[in-house]
Design a protein around this motif. Structure first.
Motif, PDB file in Angstrom:
ATOM      1  N   PHE A   1       3.699  -2.055  33.442  1.00 16.43           N
ATOM      2  CA  PHE A   1       4.300  -3.277  33.016  1.00 16.43           C
ATOM      3  C   PHE A   1       5.411  -2.854  31.582  1.00 16.43           C
ATOM      4  O   PHE A   1       5.796  -2.084  31.408  1.00 16.43           O
ATOM      5  CB  PHE A   1       3.453  -4.107  32.097  1.00 16.43           C
ATOM      6  CG  PHE A   1       2.594  -3.659  30.915  1.00 16.43           C
ATOM      7  CD1 PHE A   1       2.554  -3.646  29.799  1.00 16.43           C
ATOM      8  CD2 PHE A   1       0.565  -3.330  31.741  1.00 16.43           C
ATOM      9  CE1 PHE A   1       2.088  -3.588  28.834  1.00 16.43           C
ATOM     10  CE2 PHE A   1       0.360  -2.787  30.449  1.00 16.43           C
ATOM     11  CZ  PHE A   1       1.098  -2.099  28.835  1.00 16.43           C
ATOM     12  N   GLY A   2       5.814  -3.535  31.196  1.00 18.32           N
ATOM     13  CA  GLY A   2       7.388  -3.704  30.843  1.00 18.32           C
ATOM     14  C   GLY A   2       7.116  -5.031  29.643  1.00 18.32           C
ATOM     15  O   GLY A   2       6.405  -5.855  29.930  1.00 18.32           O
ATOM     16  N   LEU A   3       7.628  -4.940  28.577  1.00 19.67           N
ATOM     17  CA  LEU A   3       7.048  -6.146  27.182  1.00 19.67           C
ATOM     18  C   LEU A   3       7.969  -6.795  26.967  1.00 19.67           C
ATOM     19  O   LEU A   3       9.228  -5.617  26.217  1.00 19.67           O
ATOM     20  CB  LEU A   3       6.495  -5.652  26.378  1.00 19.67           C
ATOM     21  CG  LEU A   3       4.975  -4.957  26.824  1.00 19.67           C
ATOM     22  CD1 LEU A   3       3.959  -4.116  25.554  1.00 19.67           C
ATOM     23  CD2 LEU A   3       4.106  -6.264  26.692  1.00 19.67           C
ATOM     24  N   VAL A   4       8.309  -7.677  27.265  1.00 16.56           N
ATOM     25  CA  VAL A   4       9.900  -8.582  26.590  1.00 16.56           C
ATOM     26  C   VAL A   4       9.580  -9.928  25.750  1.00 16.56           C
ATOM     27  O   VAL A   4       8.717 -10.755  25.770  1.00 16.56           O
ATOM     28  CB  VAL A   4      10.521  -9.063  28.208  1.00 16.56           C
ATOM     29  CG1 VAL A   4      12.082 -10.260  28.069  1.00 16.56           C
ATOM     30  CG2 VAL A   4      10.702  -8.119  29.327  1.00 16.56           C
TER      31      VAL A   4
ATOM     32  N   LEU B   1      15.188   5.482  39.938  1.00 21.90           N
ATOM     33  CA  LEU B   1      14.936   6.057  38.794  1.00 21.90           C
ATOM     34  C   LEU B   1      14.017   4.486  37.739  1.00 21.90           C
ATOM     35  O   LEU B   1      14.144   5.305  36.128  1.00 21.90           O
ATOM     36  CB  LEU B   1      15.207   6.583  38.411  1.00 21.90           C
ATOM     37  CG  LEU B   1      16.297   7.831  39.186  1.00 21.90           C
ATOM     38  CD1 LEU B   1      16.738   8.937  38.925  1.00 21.90           C
ATOM     39  CD2 LEU B   1      14.481   8.715  39.921  1.00 21.90           C
ATOM     40  N   ARG B   2      14.510   3.612  38.201  1.00 25.10           N
ATOM     41  CA  ARG B   2      14.116   2.110  36.921  1.00 25.10           C
ATOM     42  C   ARG B   2      13.264   2.396  36.771  1.00 25.10           C
ATOM     43  O   ARG B   2      13.017   2.146  35.232  1.00 25.10           O
ATOM     44  CB  ARG B   2      14.648   1.170  37.763  1.00 25.10           C
ATOM     45  CG  ARG B   2      13.377   0.632  38.608  1.00 25.10           C
ATOM     46  CD  ARG B   2      13.373  -0.681  39.429  1.00 25.10           C
ATOM     47  NE  ARG B   2      13.557  -0.686  40.423  1.00 25.10           N
ATOM     48  CZ  ARG B   2      14.644  -1.072  41.381  1.00 25.10           C
ATOM     49  NH1 ARG B   2      14.083  -2.716  41.358  1.00 25.10           N
ATOM     50  NH2 ARG B   2      14.865  -1.333  42.131  1.00 25.10           N
ATOM     51  N   TYR B   3      12.008   3.488  36.512  1.00 29.64           N
ATOM     52  CA  TYR B   3      10.606   3.203  36.045  1.00 29.64           C
ATOM     53  C   TYR B   3      10.494   4.603  35.661  1.00 29.64           C
ATOM     54  O   TYR B   3       9.154   4.676  34.570  1.00 29.64           O
ATOM     55  CB  TYR B   3       9.383   2.858  36.467  1.00 29.64           C
ATOM     56  CG  TYR B   3       9.907   1.086  37.263  1.00 29.64           C
ATOM     57  CD1 TYR B   3      10.561   0.127  35.939  1.00 29.64           C
ATOM     58  CD2 TYR B   3       9.598   0.275  38.167  1.00 29.64           C
ATOM     59  CE1 TYR B   3      11.196  -1.267  36.250  1.00 29.64           C
ATOM     60  CE2 TYR B   3       9.897  -0.766  38.585  1.00 29.64           C
ATOM     61  CZ  TYR B   3      10.648  -1.781  37.237  1.00 29.64           C
ATOM     62  OH  TYR B   3      10.629  -2.872  38.079  1.00 29.64           O
ATOM     63  N   ASN B   4      11.411   5.518  36.001  1.00 30.15           N
ATOM     64  CA  ASN B   4      11.414   7.082  35.658  1.00 30.15           C
ATOM     65  C   ASN B   4      11.598   7.385  34.121  1.00 30.15           C
ATOM     66  O   ASN B   4      12.787   7.604  33.546  1.00 30.15           O
ATOM     67  CB  ASN B   4      11.885   8.041  36.369  1.00 30.15           C
ATOM     68  CG  ASN B   4      11.831   9.184  36.643  1.00 30.15           C
ATOM     69  OD1 ASN B   4      11.448   8.950  35.443  1.00 30.15           O
ATOM     70  ND2 ASN B   4      11.231   9.117  37.650  1.00 30.15           N
ATOM     71  N   PRO B   5      10.312   7.593  33.221  1.00 27.76           N
ATOM     72  CA  PRO B   5      10.734   8.150  31.873  1.00 27.76           C
ATOM     73  C   PRO B   5      11.304   9.179  31.389  1.00 27.76           C
ATOM     74  O   PRO B   5      11.569  10.348  30.490  1.00 27.76           O
ATOM     75  CB  PRO B   5       9.608   7.711  31.066  1.00 27.76           C
ATOM     76  CG  PRO B   5       8.185   8.118  32.160  1.00 27.76           C
ATOM     77  CD  PRO B   5       8.908   7.886  33.958  1.00 27.76           C
TER      78      PRO B   5
ATOM     79  N   SER C   1       4.650   0.176  29.211  1.00 23.41           N
ATOM     80  CA  SER C   1       3.388   0.873  29.516  1.00 23.41           C
ATOM     81  C   SER C   1       3.603   2.328  29.442  1.00 23.41           C
ATOM     82  O   SER C   1       2.039   3.270  29.248  1.00 23.41           O
ATOM     83  CB  SER C   1       2.420   1.406  30.841  1.00 23.41           C
ATOM     84  OG  SER C   1       3.277   0.757  32.107  1.00 23.41           O
ATOM     85  N   LYS C   2       4.579   3.384  30.242  1.00 18.94           N
ATOM     86  CA  LYS C   2       4.800   4.309  30.583  1.00 18.94           C
ATOM     87  C   LYS C   2       5.294   5.399  29.263  1.00 18.94           C
ATOM     88  O   LYS C   2       5.345   6.281  28.912  1.00 18.94           O
ATOM     89  CB  LYS C   2       5.980   4.885  31.234  1.00 18.94           C
ATOM     90  CG  LYS C   2       5.397   4.701  32.954  1.00 18.94           C
ATOM     91  CD  LYS C   2       5.671   4.795  33.433  1.00 18.94           C
ATOM     92  CE  LYS C   2       5.721   5.020  35.129  1.00 18.94           C
ATOM     93  NZ  LYS C   2       4.836   5.822  35.688  1.00 18.94           N
ATOM     94  N   MET C   3       5.774   4.062  28.377  1.00 18.26           N
ATOM     95  CA  MET C   3       6.190   4.739  27.238  1.00 18.26           C
ATOM     96  C   MET C   3       4.790   5.280  25.987  1.00 18.26           C
ATOM     97  O   MET C   3       4.620   5.882  24.857  1.00 18.26           O
ATOM     98  CB  MET C   3       6.867   3.766  25.838  1.00 18.26           C
ATOM     99  CG  MET C   3       7.916   3.468  26.052  1.00 18.26           C
ATOM    100  SD  MET C   3       8.938   2.807  25.308  1.00 18.26           S
ATOM    101  CE  MET C   3       9.854   3.494  24.099  1.00 18.26           C
ATOM    102  N   ALA C   4       3.668   4.552  26.649  1.00 23.57           N
ATOM    103  CA  ALA C   4       2.730   4.674  25.205  1.00 23.57           C
ATOM    104  C   ALA C   4       1.345   5.792  25.866  1.00 23.57           C
ATOM    105  O   ALA C   4       0.596   6.364  24.799  1.00 23.57           O
ATOM    106  CB  ALA C   4       1.581   2.836  25.437  1.00 23.57           C
ATOM    107  N   THR C   5       1.901   6.478  27.084  1.00 26.09           N
ATOM    108  CA  THR C   5       1.144   7.807  27.698  1.00 26.09           C
ATOM    109  C   THR C   5       1.668   8.630  26.643  1.00 26.09           C
ATOM    110  O   THR C   5       2.076   8.926  26.285  1.00 26.09           O
ATOM    111  CB  THR C   5       1.446   7.814  28.935  1.00 26.09           C
ATOM    112  OG1 THR C   5       2.748   8.574  29.065  1.00 26.09           O
ATOM    113  CG2 THR C   5       1.139   6.513  30.197  1.00 26.09           C
ATOM    114  N   PRO C   6       0.719   9.882  26.433  1.00 27.35           N
ATOM    115  CA  PRO C   6       0.844  11.317  25.797  1.00 27.35           C
ATOM    116  C   PRO C   6       2.393  11.866  26.460  1.00 27.35           C
ATOM    117  O   PRO C   6       2.809  12.358  25.335  1.00 27.35           O
ATOM    118  CB  PRO C   6      -0.425  11.585  26.016  1.00 27.35           C
ATOM    119  CG  PRO C   6      -1.869  11.467  26.653  1.00 27.35           C
ATOM    120  CD  PRO C   6      -0.766   9.680  27.581  1.00 27.35           C
ATOM    121  N   ALA C   7       2.306  11.882  27.800  1.00 26.64           N
ATOM    122  CA  ALA C   7       3.589  12.269  27.879  1.00 26.64           C
ATOM    123  C   ALA C   7       5.121  10.914  27.707  1.00 26.64           C
ATOM    124  O   ALA C   7       6.381  11.886  27.303  1.00 26.64           O
ATOM    125  CB  ALA C   7       3.760  12.285  29.111  1.00 26.64           C
TER     126      ALA C   7
END
Length: 491
Positions: A117-120, A256-260, A472-478
């Motif tokens: 998810f994204g947060l806005v 790649l819109r959600y690829n960190p 949500s991906k920013m919150a993962t360890p990676a």
């Protein structure tokens, strides 16, 4: 070997790594001291800005006693680490207290309920936050609860999400929570009474979310939605390209819109799959700190296009070895967003020096720097001697800057139509569409771009005026790390 720390620091790092700390420290060191020393040593050796941080100078501490005493003034390893970083220029270096979770995260394995998810921020009350479901990982708890892309949520366990509590509500150690859903209401969501209880489990996501061929106006277009550059799935990625090749596609869209980001090596493999006509030519160049540059030949810092996947495990055993399925394309289309980062940006940048790279989406993060994982051992690698098993800390510091073959990168992000050819188009939270469907707004516009060549964008995008603050991906360890495998880097 001399028993003075100052001389010790002036020796080569290999000698540094072989010294016994207990030989030259009178203070009885604790596990906390060991962690603090590990943090200092790792950053002293590898940190990209080592020369710019006074406390990382080789002669900063005359003895181990000095070092231990100094860092005992900090409350935690995290505060020690933070004190040694070159903020605000360094936006991405992190320390973790569980290296196993970090390693798993780089392979797409995280504690998750399956919602990405994204947060806005709300349109009129900017301190309130709403989440929008980007997609749901198959075989997850969220999938079993019929959560779908495009749903809006505003509360966790009955509490409204705000810019001060979203982290504790969504990303705490709690593995269960109740999510409250809402109607979009033009950016000021209104709760609709739907509550879903969700359970986090260890969940591995295949980053190759969609790989299909679209036929439109006598064109065969390959579409790849790729959500992380993970070495664990390089063979799967190559298999997807084998299908594209067998279908004789004319054009390729990489979403790649959600690829960190992720692995630099996987990025070079993907670039080689798109092309194939540039084998052994320069894909990207890496710049490390002066210590590392001085200790290694220049070719160590060059990544080349290749015609073969060859991945090794931590002990040097070959785990994947196969020829790359290359398409030989002279142009490619990339879908981006404000969550597109690091290795994703590297792919666009590296390919743009050779072929036409066209972008549909919004400005990317701007992460042209990469990291490696450092462990508490003599040589800072997991396989190094005297690996400290008394703690699970690891460092993921920025250690390099990366450019394309022409020494170009984009620290402020890549903007479609400005930095590379393309079209600015944001997602509309009220109409996200179905990923992979030809009517999904960003994919539809990209297909139109391929067929007509037109860059005109007359549709007003409601989402363009909203402030998306986290995902949500920013919150993962990676997180959004660009991971260098440190190919043959010598100390």
């Amino acid at each position: 070997m001399k028993n003075t720390f100052k001389t010790f620091l002036l020796l080569t790092i290999l000698i540094l790594s072989s010294c016994e700390k207990t030989e030259i420290a009178s203070i009885q060191n604790s596990t906390q001291d060991d962690i603090n020393y590990f943090i200092w040593k790792g950053l002293n050796v590898y940190y990209f800005w080592q020369q710019d941080v006074p406390d990382l100078a080789d002669n900063r501490f005359a003895t181990f006693d000095d070092l231990y005493t100094y860092f005992r003034g900090f409350s935690s390893p995290e505060t020690v680490f933070e004190s040694l970083l070159n903020r605000p220029e360094d936006r991405f270096s992190v320390i973790v207290d569980d290296y196993v979770a970090l390693e798993n995260s780089f392979q797409g394995l995280n504690l998750s309920n399956g919602i990405e998810f994204g947060l806005v921020r709300y349109k009129t009350n900017s301190s309130n936050i709403f989440g929008y479901v980007r997609y749901v990982i198959p075989n997850s708890d969220a999938a079993s609860k019929n959560i779908t892309r495009g749903q809006i949520f505003t509360s966790i366990n009955g509490q409204q999400l705000t810019d001060t509590n979203f982290s504790s509500l969504l990303f705490s150690s709690n593995t269960t929570y109740s999510m409250g859903f809402a109607d979009y209401n033009d950016g000021d969501p209104v709760q609709n009474g739907t509550l879903v209880s969700l359970q986090k489990t260890d969940l591995q996501e295949n980053p190759i979310a969609i790989a299909k061929v679209i036929e439109e106006s006598n064109q065969k277009i390959g579409y790849l939605m790729y959500n992380q550059f993970s070495r664990n799935f390089d063979a799967d990625l190559n298999a997807a390209f084998a299908n594209f090749k067998s279908e004789n596609i004319n054009d390729l869209i990489i979403d790649l819109r959600y690829n960190p980001g992720g692995s630099v090596q996987s990025a070079s493999y993907l670039g080689s799959m798109v092309t194939g006509q540039f084998t052994d030519q320069v894909y990207s160049k890496e710049i490390w700190n002066q210590k590392i540059l001085a200790a290694n030949p220049p070719e160590t810092f060059i990544n080349n296009f290749t015609n073969q996947i060859r991945n090794l495990d931590a002990t040097g055993n070959v785990v994947v070895e196969e020829n790359i399925n290359s398409l030989g394309l002279n142009r490619v289309y990339i879908i981006t967003s404000g969550s597109t980062a690091s290795a994703s940006e590297l792919l666009m940048n590296a390919l743009s020096a050779y072929i036409d790279v066209n972008i549909v989406g919004t400005t990317t993060v701007g992460k042209q720097v990469g990291s490696i994982t450092l462990y508490d051992s003599d040589n800072l690698r997991k396989t190094g001697a005297n690996f400290n098993t008394n703690h699970n800390y690891a460092l993921q510091p920025l250690v390099l800057e990366i450019t394309n073959k022409n020494n170009v990168n984009y620290p402020n992000g890549i903007t479609p139509g400005t930095d590379l050819p393309g079209i600015i188009l944001a997602e509309d939270f009220d109409n996200l569409g179905t990923l992979g469907d030809v009517n999904e707004p960003l994919l539809s516009r990209t297909i139109q771009y391929i067929i007509t060549g037109s860059k005109t964008n007359s549709k007003q995008q409601k989402a363009a005026n909203f402030d998306e603050i986290y995902d949500s991906k920013m919150a993962t360890p990676a997180g959004n790390n660009m991971l260098s495998e440190g190919r043959n880097i010598e100390l």
